[in-house]
Design an enzyme around this catalytic site. Structure first.
Site, PDB file in Angstrom:
ATOM      1  N   ARG A 272       0.891  -1.273   0.069  1.00  0.00           N
ATOM      2  CA  ARG A 272       0.258   0.002  -0.021  1.00  0.00           C
ATOM      3  C   ARG A 272       0.841   1.134   0.085  1.00  0.00           C
ATOM      4  O   ARG A 272       1.996   1.108   0.517  1.00  0.00           O
ATOM      5  CB  ARG A 272      -0.863  -0.037   1.082  1.00  0.00           C
ATOM      6  CG  ARG A 272      -1.851   1.138   1.263  1.00  0.00           C
ATOM      7  CD  ARG A 272      -2.843   0.830   2.471  1.00  0.00           C
ATOM      8  NE  ARG A 272      -1.978   0.696   3.812  1.00  0.00           N
ATOM      9  CZ  ARG A 272      -1.298   1.586   4.557  1.00  0.00           C
ATOM     10  NH1 ARG A 272      -1.692   2.966   4.190  1.00  0.00           N
ATOM     11  NH2 ARG A 272      -0.844   1.172   5.699  1.00  0.00           N
ATOM     12  N   GLU A 379       1.732 -14.606   2.280  1.00  0.00           N
ATOM     13  CA  GLU A 379       0.947 -15.152   1.124  1.00  0.00           C
ATOM     14  C   GLU A 379       1.947 -15.802  -0.029  1.00  0.00           C
ATOM     15  O   GLU A 379       1.613 -16.718  -0.519  1.00  0.00           O
ATOM     16  CB  GLU A 379       0.205 -14.017   0.604  1.00  0.00           C
ATOM     17  CG  GLU A 379      -1.077 -13.615   1.603  1.00  0.00           C
ATOM     18  CD  GLU A 379      -1.660 -12.412   1.240  1.00  0.00           C
ATOM     19  OE1 GLU A 379      -2.421 -11.890   1.975  1.00  0.00           O
ATOM     20  OE2 GLU A 379      -1.249 -11.604   0.230  1.00  0.00           O
ATOM     21  N   ASP A 497      -1.391  -5.920  58.546  1.00  0.00           N
ATOM     22  CA  ASP A 497      -0.351  -5.306  57.668  1.00  0.00           C
ATOM     23  C   ASP A 497      -0.195  -3.920  57.749  1.00  0.00           C
ATOM     24  O   ASP A 497      -1.359  -3.352  58.015  1.00  0.00           O
ATOM     25  CB  ASP A 497       0.120  -5.831  56.272  1.00  0.00           C
ATOM     26  CG  ASP A 497       1.278  -5.358  55.511  1.00  0.00           C
ATOM     27  OD1 ASP A 497       2.393  -5.576  56.211  1.00  0.00           O
ATOM     28  OD2 ASP A 497       1.203  -4.650  54.632  1.00  0.00           O
TER      29      ASP A 497
END
Length: 745
Positions: A272, A379, A497
């Site tokens: 592209r 591809e 704690d």
């Protein structure tokens, strides 16, 4: 199960013909092609922009009626929205930044406003048709805010996100003014995935450094849920490409292609139009090849297919002009009556025409400067059967991680492009076939369907884990039940704690002194004669005494090495002189790690790196652990990795050993223990199953309940200490818990 795929574009494109009617055609692009072929056993819907901006309701209705036959749901945008969101923020800001073209990055306030606006429009469209148990899979960089928006509207919705382009390094990503909103948007998903581990690593680094979130391997805690992150390379429909020559249309196209190019060696290039594709660099490399290797003149042709894309945008129009000029220069210099070096096609090809070129081409030249995956490379390899071929592939493409048998090159080096073309032309046919076969063996397994199945599997695991976490989250009903147990108890043990539980972590530990509100709360608990309240902390006993020693509390300091009862401190260990080699290593790491410091206690040494750079701190913590391990083994010392701290202590005493001591000394019919760190796991583990154990922050497998943040701790304790509140009758689960407590003792 219903799966909603959300992407910027639908897999079909709507255009308006000259007579005003709408024409529907297949969308180009790897995402549309890949996702369209998904073989997922569910009802599948797709939501996206249809490719055309329309304003009239009748036209919108016409498009909807056509698309919804295939479960396609269009999101309509105005010309302004699409231009600023897509051409603007998505492709003029995010795209260049993610592809490392920082100089091309364009910032405009209206770009960002439209991006946020369009993400909200997508959210509204999804909200219109989605149901709470549906699965929503968001695709790519145009919709990075969408997962967070959906999470706000549907807290229990299953949300996944896949990022199809590179995710940049932290140094680049932090340049974005909107970086915080984007990261929070992505973290709205249950599962976020990238093509390769590099992008995953960059995302984790950006999250840790910008949002100051801590990853536990591949997961990060987000309030009462986690977001999982992984790398899943996208594949193709391998069988479609590999068996394509059996199609008569393709076979005919192959014959036409061979006739067109004759007996020339054919190099194919398909892209592209985009500056990230390295098209100019490729042409420069081919020109260099022709200049330095005249023996190939008239024998090699480069077929360059460029699909038009955003060529009305300034930078793209300029790129096309340069490409046209370079191709003209090459052909003008080298072409003859019987040979054109570069055959230039500035348009898309049909599927049959494209795979025919793949099949015939001797070489595929795929050299993007930066690419998320690049399916053209896959591809080309898949299309080959008995005909050989060579793939020249950029090491900057995500596909290079899998296709290591390609000729990998640095696309910025035109000499490497030239040399790779020469090597490919001279490569023996047997070597070509062996390389193709090895790559095909990978692609035939790592298909698009496997990619989707892997994503769905990990997404489902993350969603199921979040369901389990939701069950541990203290609900209003849980609060009422715990309150009932508390009120009915005659003798209670409350283990708390300190840092990260009773008070938030501070960059400087000395700044974590108790607030008046905390002191008042502890005083109220202690004033109840049924309560035995113990601060079970890793803090040194001097600090605890200084801050809270005037309250009638019990203490366990330095993980049980010291304890205080009835106003007197007791010491569980003898005097210790720390090994000089150990101190040398620890101080060395303090000097090597900016903003870290060493805390020396009587019974422990603690190397803190809370203020340090997230990546450097974690690296140094691993290096330190490795460096001190031989010394600690010789000295019989334990190494503990806590929340931004590496601690060295005697293994004889832990928060769990303090629990053992307390349970031996007395019996309780109600036990509550709260903690936020890995060291608190020892406390949870030592308690009976009937105890109310609460992990603060990251959910614990050992704790029964969870509070997502420290800010929720004091309101929870305030509610517990309230007087005279009626919570109704005891439920069956409460009765069972009371019975379990009695049975234990």
């Amino acid at each position: 199960m219903r799966l909603f795929i959300i992407s910027n574009r639908l897999p079909v494109k709507v255009t308006r013909s000259s007579d005003g009617k709408f024409v529907f055609s297949r969308s180009e692009g790897g995402l549309a092609t890949g996702l369209k072929s998904l073989d997922v056993d569910c009802e599948k819907h797709w939501i996206g922009w249809p490719g055309v901006c329309v304003e009239q309701k009748t036209e919108k209705d016409d498009i909807c009626s056509q698309l919804e036959k295939n479960n396609y749901h269009p999101v309509f945008l105005s010309d302004r929205q699409y231009e600023n969101y897509y051409e603007g923020y998505s492709n003029s800001t995010l795209w260049p930044l993610c592809h490392y073209f920082f100089a091309y990055t364009l910032y405009k306030k209206n770009f960002w406003e439209s991006y946020r606006e369009v993400n909200a429009v997508f959210c509204e469209e999804i909200s219109r048709i989605v149901e709470p148990n549906d699965w929503v899979w968001v695709q790519d960089y145009q919709l990075m805010l969408l997962p967070g928006m959906l999470r706000e509207k549907f807290p229990n919705l299953h949300i996944g996100y896949f990022h199809h382009i590179p995710f940049p390094s932290h140094e680049l990503f932090r340049i974005l003014p909107e970086r915080v909103e984007i990261l929070n948007g992505l973290l709205g998903a249950d599962f976020v995935a990238f093509h390769i581990h590099d992008y995953m690593r960059h995302f984790i680094s950006a999250t840790e450094r910008i949002l100051h979130k801590n990853f536990n391997l591949d997961e990060v805690q987000m309030n009462d849920r986690v977001t999982r992150v992984d790398a899943l390379p996208m594949g193709i429909n391998y069988d479609l490409y590999h068996n394509v020559i059996a199609d008569d249309k393709v076979h005919h196209a192959v014959e036409k292609t061979r006739l067109l190019f004759g007996d020339h060696k054919l190099i194919i290039s398909v892209d592209r139009l985009d500056y990230s594709k390295g098209i100019l660099h490729r042409l420069y490399g081919f020109a260099s090849f022709l200049k330095n290797h005249p023996e190939y003149h008239g024998k090699v042709t480069l077929a360059m297919v460029i699909v038009p894309s955003r060529d009305h945008v300034g930078s793209y129009a300029e790129l096309k002009t340069k490409i046209d000029e370079e191709i003209g220069s090459i052909n003008g210099t080298y072409s003859t009556m019987n040979w054109t070096p570069v055959c230039y096609f500035y348009h898309g090809f049909s599927f049959e025409e494209l795979v025919a070129m793949y099949y015939v081409a001797d070489i595929a030249l795929v050299t993007p400067l930066r690419d998320g995956m690049n399916l053209v490379a896959k591809e080309y390899v898949a299309t080959k059967q008995d005909n050989p071929g060579v793939l020249i592939l950029s090491e900057m493409a995500g596909a290079s991680v899998e296709l290591s048998d390609a000729l990998l090159i640095n696309p910025n080096d035109t000499d490497q492009i030239e040399q790779a073309i020469c090597r490919a032309l001279k490569m023996p046919l047997e070597e070509q076939r062996e390389r193709l076969q090895r790559m095909q063996a990978i692609l035939s397994v790592q298909t698009v369907n496997k990619w989707a199945a892997d994503f769905m599997r990990e997404w489902r695991q993350a969603a199921e884990k979040n369901k389990r976490l939701q069950k541990k989250k203290i609900s209003a009903q849980d609060q009422n039940e715990i309150k009932t147990l508390y009120d009915q108890a005659k003798k209670r043990l409350i283990l708390l704690d300190y840092d990260g539980t009773l008070t938030a972590f501070k960059n400087h530990p000395e700044d974590a002194a108790p607030t008046p509100a905390l002191r008042d709360l502890l005083q109220r608990f202690c004033s109840d004669s049924r309560n035995h309240v113990t601060i079970n902390s890793g803090r040194d006993h001097y600090t605890l005494e200084k801050w809270l020693g005037d309250l009638p509390l019990s203490f366990a300091a330095e993980h049980g090495a010291f304890y205080k009862e009835k106003g007197a401190w007791h010491k569980n260990i003898g005097n210790r002189e720390w090994d000089s080699e150990l101190l040398f290593i620890l101080n060395l790491f303090v000097s090597k790690t900016p903003y870290s410091h060493l805390e020396t206690k009587e019974a422990a040494l603690a190397w803190h790196y809370r203020e340090s750079d997230a990546w450097l701190g974690e690296l140094r913590a691993q290096q330190l652990t490795k460096a001190i391990m031989p010394v600690c083994l010789r000295k019989g010392l334990q190494i503990m990795q806590g929340n931004k701290v590496v601690e060295i202590k005697s293994p004889e005493y832990t928060k769990g050993s303090e629990v053992d001591r307390l349970l031996l000394a007395s019996r309780y019919d109600f036990i509550l223990a709260m903690g936020d760190d890995t060291t608190d796991e020892d406390m949870f583990r030592a308690l009976p199953v009937s105890a109310i154990t609460v992990k603060v922050g990251i959910v614990s497998e050992k704790a029964k309940y969870n509070l997502s943040s420290q800010e929720e701790v004091l309101p929870f304790l305030e509610e517990l200490s309230g007087e005279g509140v009626s919570y109704g009758t005891t439920s069956r689960s409460i009765k069972g818990q009371l019975k379990a407590t009695v049975d234990f003792f």
